[in-house]
Design a protein around this motif. Structure first.
Motif, PDB file in Angstrom:
ATOM      1  N   LEU A 214       0.836  -1.205   0.000  1.00  0.00           N
ATOM      2  CA  LEU A 214       0.000   0.000   0.000  1.00  0.00           C
ATOM      3  C   LEU A 214       0.867   1.250   0.000  1.00  0.00           C
ATOM      4  N   GLY A 215       1.972   1.213   0.758  1.00  0.00           N
ATOM      5  CA  GLY A 215       2.874   2.367   0.785  1.00  0.00           C
ATOM      6  C   GLY A 215       3.463   2.656  -0.580  1.00  0.00           C
ATOM      7  N   ALA A 216       3.785   1.604  -1.346  1.00  0.00           N
ATOM      8  CA  ALA A 216       4.315   1.793  -2.700  1.00  0.00           C
ATOM      9  C   ALA A 216       3.245   2.358  -3.626  1.00  0.00           C
ATOM     10  N   GLU A 217       2.039   1.815  -3.541  1.00  0.00           N
ATOM     11  CA  GLU A 217       0.940   2.275  -4.401  1.00  0.00           C
ATOM     12  C   GLU A 217       0.568   3.723  -4.109  1.00  0.00           C
ATOM     13  N   ARG A 218       0.662   4.124  -2.837  1.00  0.00           N
ATOM     14  CA  ARG A 218       0.263   5.478  -2.445  1.00  0.00           C
ATOM     15  C   ARG A 218       1.417   6.470  -2.491  1.00  0.00           C
ATOM     16  N   GLY A 219       2.612   5.994  -2.782  1.00  0.00           N
ATOM     17  CA  GLY A 219       3.765   6.874  -2.918  1.00  0.00           C
ATOM     18  C   GLY A 219       4.428   7.288  -1.633  1.00  0.00           C
ATOM     19  N   GLY A 220       4.018   6.699  -0.504  1.00  0.00           N
ATOM     20  CA  GLY A 220       4.597   7.087   0.781  1.00  0.00           C
ATOM     21  C   GLY A 220       5.836   6.297   1.148  1.00  0.00           C
ATOM     22  N   ARG A 221       5.938   5.052   0.653  1.00  0.00           N
ATOM     23  CA  ARG A 221       7.130   4.205   0.880  1.00  0.00           C
ATOM     24  C   ARG A 221       7.418   3.525  -0.453  1.00  0.00           C
ATOM     25  N   ARG A 222       8.341   4.074  -1.202  1.00  0.00           N
ATOM     26  CA  ARG A 222       8.509   3.649  -2.585  1.00  0.00           C
ATOM     27  C   ARG A 222       9.353   2.394  -2.744  1.00  0.00           C
ATOM     28  N   ALA A 224      10.126  -0.076   0.014  1.00  0.00           N
ATOM     29  CA  ALA A 224       9.983  -1.143   1.008  1.00  0.00           C
ATOM     30  C   ALA A 224       9.456  -2.439   0.409  1.00  0.00           C
ATOM     31  N   ALA A 225       8.422  -2.360  -0.422  1.00  0.00           N
ATOM     32  CA  ALA A 225       7.823  -3.576  -0.986  1.00  0.00           C
ATOM     33  C   ALA A 225       8.812  -4.308  -1.892  1.00  0.00           C
ATOM     34  N   ASN A 226       9.537  -3.564  -2.732  1.00  0.00           N
ATOM     35  CA  ASN A 226      10.501  -4.192  -3.638  1.00  0.00           C
ATOM     36  C   ASN A 226      11.664  -4.821  -2.881  1.00  0.00           C
ATOM     37  N   VAL A 227      12.132  -4.131  -1.849  1.00  0.00           N
ATOM     38  CA  VAL A 227      13.236  -4.664  -1.059  1.00  0.00           C
ATOM     39  C   VAL A 227      12.799  -5.938  -0.341  1.00  0.00           C
ATOM     40  N   ALA A 228      11.615  -5.918   0.259  1.00  0.00           N
ATOM     41  CA  ALA A 228      11.116  -7.100   0.971  1.00  0.00           C
ATOM     42  C   ALA A 228      10.949  -8.276   0.022  1.00  0.00           C
ATOM     43  N   ALA A 229      10.433  -7.999  -1.177  1.00  0.00           N
ATOM     44  CA  ALA A 229      10.248  -9.070  -2.157  1.00  0.00           C
ATOM     45  C   ALA A 229      11.589  -9.642  -2.600  1.00  0.00           C
ATOM     46  N   ALA A 230      12.587  -8.762  -2.763  1.00  0.00           N
ATOM     47  CA  ALA A 230      13.915  -9.216  -3.193  1.00  0.00           C
ATOM     48  C   ALA A 230      14.574 -10.060  -2.106  1.00  0.00           C
ATOM     49  N   VAL A 231      14.421  -9.653  -0.844  1.00  0.00           N
ATOM     50  CA  VAL A 231      14.987 -10.427   0.266  1.00  0.00           C
ATOM     51  C   VAL A 231      14.304 -11.797   0.347  1.00  0.00           C
ATOM     52  N   ALA A 232      12.989 -11.801   0.175  1.00  0.00           N
ATOM     53  CA  ALA A 232      12.244 -13.070   0.259  1.00  0.00           C
ATOM     54  C   ALA A 232      12.639 -14.044  -0.834  1.00  0.00           C
ATOM     55  N   SER A 233      13.062 -13.511  -1.989  1.00  0.00           N
ATOM     56  CA  SER A 233      13.427 -14.380  -3.103  1.00  0.00           C
ATOM     57  C   SER A 233      14.940 -14.561  -3.226  1.00  0.00           C
ATOM     58  N   ASP A 234      15.707 -14.069  -2.228  1.00  0.00           N
ATOM     59  CA  ASP A 234      17.161 -14.136  -2.229  1.00  0.00           C
ATOM     60  C   ASP A 234      17.754 -13.436  -3.449  1.00  0.00           C
ATOM     61  N   ASP A 235      17.085 -12.362  -3.854  1.00  0.00           N
ATOM     62  CA  ASP A 235      17.535 -11.606  -5.018  1.00  0.00           C
ATOM     63  C   ASP A 235      18.520 -10.527  -4.549  1.00  0.00           C
ATOM     64  N   ASP A 236      19.716 -10.488  -5.110  1.00  0.00           N
ATOM     65  CA  ASP A 236      20.703  -9.496  -4.682  1.00  0.00           C
ATOM     66  C   ASP A 236      20.674  -8.246  -5.545  1.00  0.00           C
ATOM     67  N   THR A 237      19.582  -8.047  -6.318  1.00  0.00           N
ATOM     68  CA  THR A 237      19.483  -6.871  -7.185  1.00  0.00           C
ATOM     69  C   THR A 237      18.577  -5.814  -6.603  1.00  0.00           C
TER      70      THR A 237
END
Length: 240
Positions: A214-222, A224-237
């Protein structure tokens, strides 16, 4: 708005909510459905007794009324800053409250938080923010850390933080900014009973945490969602 006015707008006279040393507990009815009510008032600082009383009510609800929705009413100045509470292990009492809310969710209770007056720091984190979704009245005062305290911790000047707060919700208090960050799911205006009815319409039980999305969609936390998804998938990008 005080809790009595709020209860009247939500339930009319169909409730038995009572206040005991700034802790609210009781049962209310909406559309024929019983709802367990727990929370705080008078801007109380949450100490060991306050946390234990709320946790006890939630655990009693789980035991005696399986599946009954729980509404957490939030009005707190945060964690009580006293030597006595620290020596008694207030962190464990507050963790106990948070885990009681999580147990309710895992046991099939729909848990809704509502900030109706003030919500600060630890008293908010272990109550309203532990709910399936936390909502707020538009005039509610919400912040996890004030700018003077943030300046002391980060070593960034308060003037600079005040400047940043003008354009970045992460640095700014207030219900609108927490809405933008996704910490608050929605602001309740107008017919509060209808707002509660809509909030209770979600599925009970463990749910995915959508706050960073929601923070990404509303522009308040741009990021956090991408970083969390990358950590969950062991993505180092993930973005730096």
């Amino acid at each position: 708005m005080n809790w009595r006015e709020l209860a009247a707008q939500l339930f009319g006279a169909d409730h038995d909510i009572a206040e005991n040393e700034a802790v609210l507990t009781g049962t209310a009815r909406l559309d024929g459905q019983d709802i367990a009510i727990v929370g705080t008032t008078e801007h109380v600082a949450v100490g060991v007794e306050t946390a234990l009383a709320q946790a006890g009510f939630i655990l009693d609800t789980i035991a005696a009324h399986p599946g009954r929705p729980i509404l957490i009413l939030v009005d707190t100045q945060g964690q009580r800053l006293r030597h006595r509470d620290e020596m008694l292990g207030i962190n464990r009492y507050m963790a106990h409250l948070g885990k009681s809310i999580e147990l309710a969710r895992m046991s099939g209770h729909r848990v809704i938080g509502l900030v109706y007056d003030q919500a600060l720091s630890g008293g908010f984190i272990t109550s309203g923010l532990m709910a399936d979704a936390c909502h707020a009245l538009p005039d509610a005062s919400i912040r996890v850390m004030g700018l003077p305290a943030m300046a002391r911790i980060t070593k960034v000047s308060e003037d600079r933080l005040t400047e940043l707060a003008q354009s970045n919700p992460v640095f700014a208090p207030g219900a609108e900014n927490y809405l933008a960050m996704g910490g608050v799911a929605s602001l309740w205006r107008g017919d509060l009973a209808a707002c509660l009815r809509e909030a209770l319409g979600g599925e009970a039980g463990p749910a995915r945490d959508l706050r960073s999305q929601l923070g990404a969609e509303r522009g308040g936390r741009r990021l956090a969602a991408n970083v969390a998804a990358a950590v969950a998938s062991d993505d180092d990008t993930a973005p730096a």
